[in-house]
Scaffold this motif. Structure first.
Motif, PDB file in Angstrom:
ATOM      1  N   TYR A   9      11.370  53.456  33.172  1.00 31.00           N
ATOM      2  CA  TYR A   9      11.656  54.194  34.415  1.00 31.00           C
ATOM      3  C   TYR A   9      12.590  53.336  35.247  1.00 31.00           C
ATOM      4  O   TYR A   9      12.774  52.143  34.974  1.00 31.00           O
ATOM      5  CB  TYR A   9      10.359  54.499  35.171  1.00 31.00           C
ATOM      6  CG  TYR A   9       9.504  53.280  35.412  1.00 31.00           C
ATOM      7  CD1 TYR A   9       8.450  52.955  34.557  1.00 31.00           C
ATOM      8  CD2 TYR A   9       9.769  52.426  36.491  1.00 31.00           C
ATOM      9  CE1 TYR A   9       7.683  51.815  34.765  1.00 31.00           C
ATOM     10  CE2 TYR A   9       9.002  51.289  36.713  1.00 31.00           C
ATOM     11  CZ  TYR A   9       7.970  50.989  35.847  1.00 31.00           C
ATOM     12  OH  TYR A   9       7.215  49.866  36.040  1.00 31.00           O
ATOM     13  N   ILE A  10      13.216  53.973  36.236  1.00 26.87           N
ATOM     14  CA  ILE A  10      14.060  53.202  37.144  1.00 26.87           C
ATOM     15  C   ILE A  10      13.325  53.034  38.466  1.00 26.87           C
ATOM     16  O   ILE A  10      12.247  53.613  38.665  1.00 26.87           O
ATOM     17  CB  ILE A  10      15.444  53.863  37.351  1.00 26.87           C
ATOM     18  CG1 ILE A  10      15.325  55.234  38.024  1.00 26.87           C
ATOM     19  CG2 ILE A  10      16.176  53.999  36.010  1.00 26.87           C
ATOM     20  CD1 ILE A  10      16.668  55.876  38.370  1.00 26.87           C
ATOM     21  N   ASN A  11      13.896  52.235  39.347  1.00 27.36           N
ATOM     22  CA  ASN A  11      13.231  51.947  40.609  1.00 27.36           C
ATOM     23  C   ASN A  11      14.158  52.176  41.791  1.00 27.36           C
ATOM     24  O   ASN A  11      15.359  51.920  41.695  1.00 27.36           O
ATOM     25  CB  ASN A  11      12.794  50.481  40.658  1.00 27.36           C
ATOM     26  CG  ASN A  11      11.883  50.127  39.513  1.00 27.36           C
ATOM     27  OD1 ASN A  11      10.675  50.370  39.578  1.00 27.36           O
ATOM     28  ND2 ASN A  11      12.447  49.597  38.442  1.00 27.36           N
ATOM     29  N   SER A  12      13.569  52.605  42.891  1.00 30.95           N
ATOM     30  CA  SER A  12      14.309  52.646  44.146  1.00 30.95           C
ATOM     31  C   SER A  12      14.002  51.346  44.878  1.00 30.95           C
ATOM     32  O   SER A  12      12.849  50.917  44.960  1.00 30.95           O
ATOM     33  CB  SER A  12      13.846  53.844  44.975  1.00 30.95           C
ATOM     34  OG  SER A  12      14.527  53.863  46.211  1.00 30.95           O
ATOM     35  N   ILE A  13      15.059  50.700  45.367  1.00 36.82           N
ATOM     36  CA  ILE A  13      14.849  49.419  46.050  1.00 36.82           C
ATOM     37  C   ILE A  13      15.761  49.353  47.265  1.00 36.82           C
ATOM     38  O   ILE A  13      16.853  49.919  47.254  1.00 36.82           O
ATOM     39  CB  ILE A  13      15.104  48.226  45.086  1.00 36.82           C
ATOM     40  CG1 ILE A  13      14.543  46.925  45.657  1.00 36.82           C
ATOM     41  CG2 ILE A  13      16.597  48.084  44.769  1.00 36.82           C
ATOM     42  CD1 ILE A  13      14.476  45.792  44.636  1.00 36.82           C
TER      43      ILE A  13
END
Lengths: 465, 465
Positions: free
Chosen positions: B102-106
C-alpha cells in the motif's frame, strides 16, 4: 484579414524568404529583416551547410509559388545511397523502387538567393540586410534590432511578427525569458557533432566519384556522407562523437591523427581528399540539436515558423523541406479566411505541430539507421524486400523513407506511424521466419500489410501512439 | 574522496535534507543553504503540496539512514483508490492484490522537519536558512547567495556543490545560461493546472470520508483527488485545464460558477467542503511541468539532484520517492570508492538518468489513466485480472503500478518497459477475445507472461525501446 496590415518577418533564410514571397503574392505589406549580408552579393556560407537534400515536400512549396522549374535547374538528382565499406567496396541502394522517386542535392545559397530575388519582385515586399533581431516585445508586437551598418539600435513596429530566425531564434528566446505564459521548450543535443569537409573536382572539373548518389561511409558509431555540388565538388560531412570512442572530435587534434583516422576508416574517401587536413582544421565543429516548443504563437501578435519553432537534426534530409512545408500549411489556413490572426495562428499550430514533432523524432531514428543499420544484415534484407515491393506494387506499397520523402500528401505523423509499424512488421517476420526473402512477392505484400495493420491496431487499443 | 572536503548543498527540501543527513553520516563536512525559513518554526506550506504519497522506494532511503520507524509514525496507509462517480457511488480499487502493498499519505512539512533534525544531529552538518541561491559559478565551484535576514549578498566557496534546489533550480539556470557546454534541457507543461482545496475534519476531529484511501473523482478531462492528513482533514486537489472545456481555471471566476461546477461534477465532494469557495479563491492555481536535462554535473565540481535534475508531474505519486532514491543511488556510487568526484558524478548520472526519464514519462501516462482510464470498462477489466493474478500468484505477477511503487529493487526503466508490455498484452488479448475474465487464472497468467515476452522481443528486434 486586412491586406494593408504590416507583416514583419524576422530572418530571410530559406523559410523567411519563401514566406515573404508567398505573403507578397497574397498582397500583404511585408518587411523582412535579415541579420546577415545579402548572400547574393557576398559569400557567407561559413558555418552553415553548403548543400541540402531537396525533395517532394519542398517541391510542393516551390509549385505553390510557381518557381518549380527555376529550382529544378539548381538540383542534382541523387537516386540512392551509395554505401562505402572499409575496403572501399561500394553498393548503391536506391531510395525507392519507383524510378521517378529520388532526392536532390541543392546549394543552400543558390536557392536562398533565388527566393530573395523572387520575393523582391513584389513591390509590397521589402528586404533589409544587416539587421539583427535582439528581442521581441510580443505584447506590443515590436522587435528590437541592431543595425550592423550604422551600429545603432532601432525598434520596428508591426501589426504582426513572424519569426523565421532559425534554431537560435531571438523571438523564441523572448518567449522563454518573458515568462508571461507557460512555454514548453526543449533543446536536445546528440552526443555527436559534425564537421564539413570537401572532395574537390578533378582538374578538368569532373566529379571524382559517382555523381548521382548520397554517399555514405557508415561505421557504426560514426559516419561520413557526401553530397554533390554543381561545380563538380562534393560537400563531405563527418558525424562523430565529441568525446567517446577511440577517435573523437576532442582527440583529433593533430594532422597525423586525422589522417590516421581516415586512413583506417575511410581509405577510399581519403584518396579523394588531399585537402582533408586543411579542411579539418579550418572548418568549425558544430553540435547537432533538436528544438521543440509550444505554443508557437502569442495571441494574434507573433508566430514562430521554420527552424525557430522546430529545429531538427539533418539525418532525414527534411530540415528545409519541413520549413517549406510550414509555408504551404500556413497558406492553407489563410485560405480558410478565419476571423483574425489569433485564429489563424492557433489553427496552424494545431494542424502542424504533431507533424514537426514527428519529423524531429524520425530524424533522430535515422541518425542511428544511417550510422549502423544500413550496414546491418536484417535491415538490408528488409530494404531489399521493400525495394521489390515498391517496384512490383508501385501503387500499393511505400516504405517509411518513401512515405516521408516522396509522399507530400501524407503528413509526417502518419508517415511515422505507418512507416514504423511496417518496419517492425517486416523485421519481426524476417526474424521469426514468417517471412522469407524468396517467398512469393504478392504473399509478402499481403503479410506485411496485415501485420502492419495488426501492430497499429494493438497500439490503438493499448492507448499508445 | 577526502572527507575533509567541504560539500555545499543548495536547498534543504526533502532531497537536500536527506542528502545532508546521509553525507553527514558518511563523515563529510556539509553546509546546507536553504532559501526558506526553518519550517520547524514557521508554517510555510503555501504554494507547495501539503501531503505526498510515500512508498517503497522512499522507504528504502529511510532504511538507509535508519529512520524508518520515525517516518512510519507520520504515515497514513492508503490501500487503494476510492473512485467516486457523479452520483456519489464509490468503489474501492486496491493498489495491489498483496495485502502488505500500500502507499502512504505523509505531511511534507513533518517529514522535512524530521530529516532536518536528524541531519543536524551530526556536528559536521550545518544548515542555514533564509539564504537564497542566485547563481552558481560552476568553473570556480562557488555560489552566490542572498541573505534574506541581512539583505546582503555573499559568495560561498566549496570543494563541490550539489544543488537540490527544486524544479526552479538556480544552478540549472546557470548551466543553461552559461553556455559553456552543450546542455540538453526541456520544460514541458501540461494543458492542465492544479489547485489545492480541503475537506476539514468533523467537529469531533474525525475523517469525513474513508480515511485509508486515495480518493479520486475521475471525469475524463479533469479530476479531483483527496489524501488524508493525521489531523482528520484531507488535502484535496483539483486538476483542470487552464482554458479548454466548459469549466476551466480561466473561466471559474465567481463563487457561483465554482459551486455550480462542483454541484454538477462532484456533488458528494461538495457536501464535505462547505469551505470550497473560500479555498478556491485564496489558493493559487499552479502549473504542472516536467523538467529533464543533461548533463547533471559539470566536471567534478557541481551536481544537480532531485527535482532540480528531473521534476515530474505528481500523478504516479513518485516525485519525492524518486528524489529519495537519488540519494540511495548516489550512496551506492560512493561505496565504489572511485578516484575522484567527476567519476562519481558521471557514474551516478549514467546509472540514474534512464530511470528518472522513465518515471517522468510514466507520471504523464498516469495523468491520462487517472483522469479517464480508471473509469473505462476495458481498463477496469484489466485491473480486475491483475488484482486476481497478484492475489493468487503473489510471487509471479506484479502490475505496472506494483512494479513502479512496491518493487524498489526493479529500476523505474525496467518497471516501465515490462509494465507497459503487460498492459498492452492484457488489453489486446481482452479486446480480441484471446483472454476472458472467467478463464482459468493459471492459464491467464501463462498467456499474459507469454504475450508480454513476445511484445518485448518484437520491440527489441525492431530496435525500439
Amino acid at each position: 484579414m486586412n491586406k494593408q496590415q504590416n507583416i514583419l518577418i524576422i530572418g530571410a533564410g530559406l523559410c523567411g524568404s519563401l514566406l515573404a514571397l508567398r505573403l507578397g503574392q497574397r498582397g500583404y505589406n511585408v518587411t523582412v529583416m535579415e541579420m546577415r549580408q545579402d548572400l547574393r552579393k557576398v559569400d557567407i556560407s561559413a558555418g552553415r551547410s553548403i548543400n541540402l537534400a531537396f525533395s517532394d515536400r519542398g517541391n510542393k512549396a516551390m509549385k505553390l509559388v510557381g518557381i518549380e522549374d527555376k529550382v529544378k535547374a539548381l538540383c542534382i538528382p541523387m537516386n540512392g545511397r551509395m554505401l562505402h565499406d572499409r575496403e572501399g567496396n561500394t553498393m548503391l541502394s536506391n531510395y525507392s523502387g519507383r524510378d521517378h522517386e529520388y532526392i536532390n542535392s541543392i546549394s543552400r545559397g543558390e536557392l536562398n538567393g533565388l527566393l530573395l530575388t523572387e520575393a523582391e519582385k513584389h513591390e509590397n515586399v521589402k528586404i533589409h540586410f544587416n539587421k539583427k533581431c535582439k528581442s521581441v516585445d510580443f505584447e506590443k508586437t515590436t522587435a528590437l534590432f541592431k543595425d550592423y551598418e550604422s551600429n545603432t539600435e532601432f525598434v520596428e513596429d508591426a501589426d504582426l511578427i513572424i519569426a523565421t530566425d532559425g534554431a537560435g531564434s531571438a523571438m523564441r528566446k523572448s518567449y522563454y525569458l518573458g515568462k508571461k505564459f507557460l512555454f514548453s521548450f526543449s533543446q536536445d543535443y546528440l552526443t555527436h557533432g559534425y564537421k564539413e569537409l570537401s572532395i574537390l573536382p578533378t582538374e578538368t572539373g569532373d566529379y571524382k566519384t559517382y555523381k548521382n548518389a548520397l554517399h555514405i561511409w557508415p561505421r557504426g558509431d560514426f559516419m561520413v556522407i557526401a553530397l554533390p555540388n554543381l561545380d563538380g565538388s562534393f560537400t563531405v560531412t563527418l558525424f562523430l562523437s565529441f568525446n567517446q570512442g577511440e577517435y573523437n572530435f576532442n582527440n583529433l587534434t593533430t594532422p597525423e591523427k586525422v589522417t590516421e583516422f581516415f586512413q583506417k576508416e575511410f581509405p577510399d574517401a581519403l584518396e579523394l581528399m588531399p585537402n582533408l587536413v586543411e579542411d579539418f582544421f579550418s572548418n568549425p565543429t558544430a553540435p547537432l540539436g533538436t528544438v521543440k516548443c509550444s505554443p508557437w504563437h502569442y495571441k494574434g501578435n507573433t508566430l514562430l515558423m521554420g527552424d525557430s519553432a522546430h529545429a531538427i537534426v539533418p539525418f532525414y534530409g527534411q530540415g528545409m523541406n519541413a520549413s517549406f512545408e510550414d509555408v504551404v500549411e500556413f497558406d492553407k489556413v489563410l485560405d480558410q479566411n478565419l476571423d483574425n490572426w489569433e485564429a489563424v495562428f492557433e489553427t496552424y499550430e494545431a494542424n502542424r505541430k504533431k507533424d514537426t514533432d514527428a519529423i524531429a523524432d524520425l530524424a533522430i531514428d535515422n541518425f542511428h539507421e544511417m550510422k549502423s543499420h544500413v550496414a546491418n544484415p536484417i535491415f538490408q534484407e528488409k530494404r531489399k524486400i521493400e525495394m521489390a515491393l515498391e517496384q512490383n506494387f508501385p501503387d500499393e506499397y511505400s516504405s517509411k523513407y518513401s512515405l516521408v520523402t516522396f509522399n507530400e500528401n501524407v503528413t509526417y505523423r502518419d508517415a511515422m506511424l505507418k512507416g514504423r509499424a511496417q518496419d517492425k512488421a517486416i523485421l519481426n517476420m524476417l526474424s521469426d521466419g514468417t517471412l522469407k526473402t524468396d517467398d512469393d512477392l504478392k504473399s509478402i505484400l499481403e503479410k506485411v500489410k496485415q501485420e502492419t495493420e495488426a501492430i497499429l491496431e494493438d497500439d490503438r487499443i493499448a492507448g499508445l501512439k
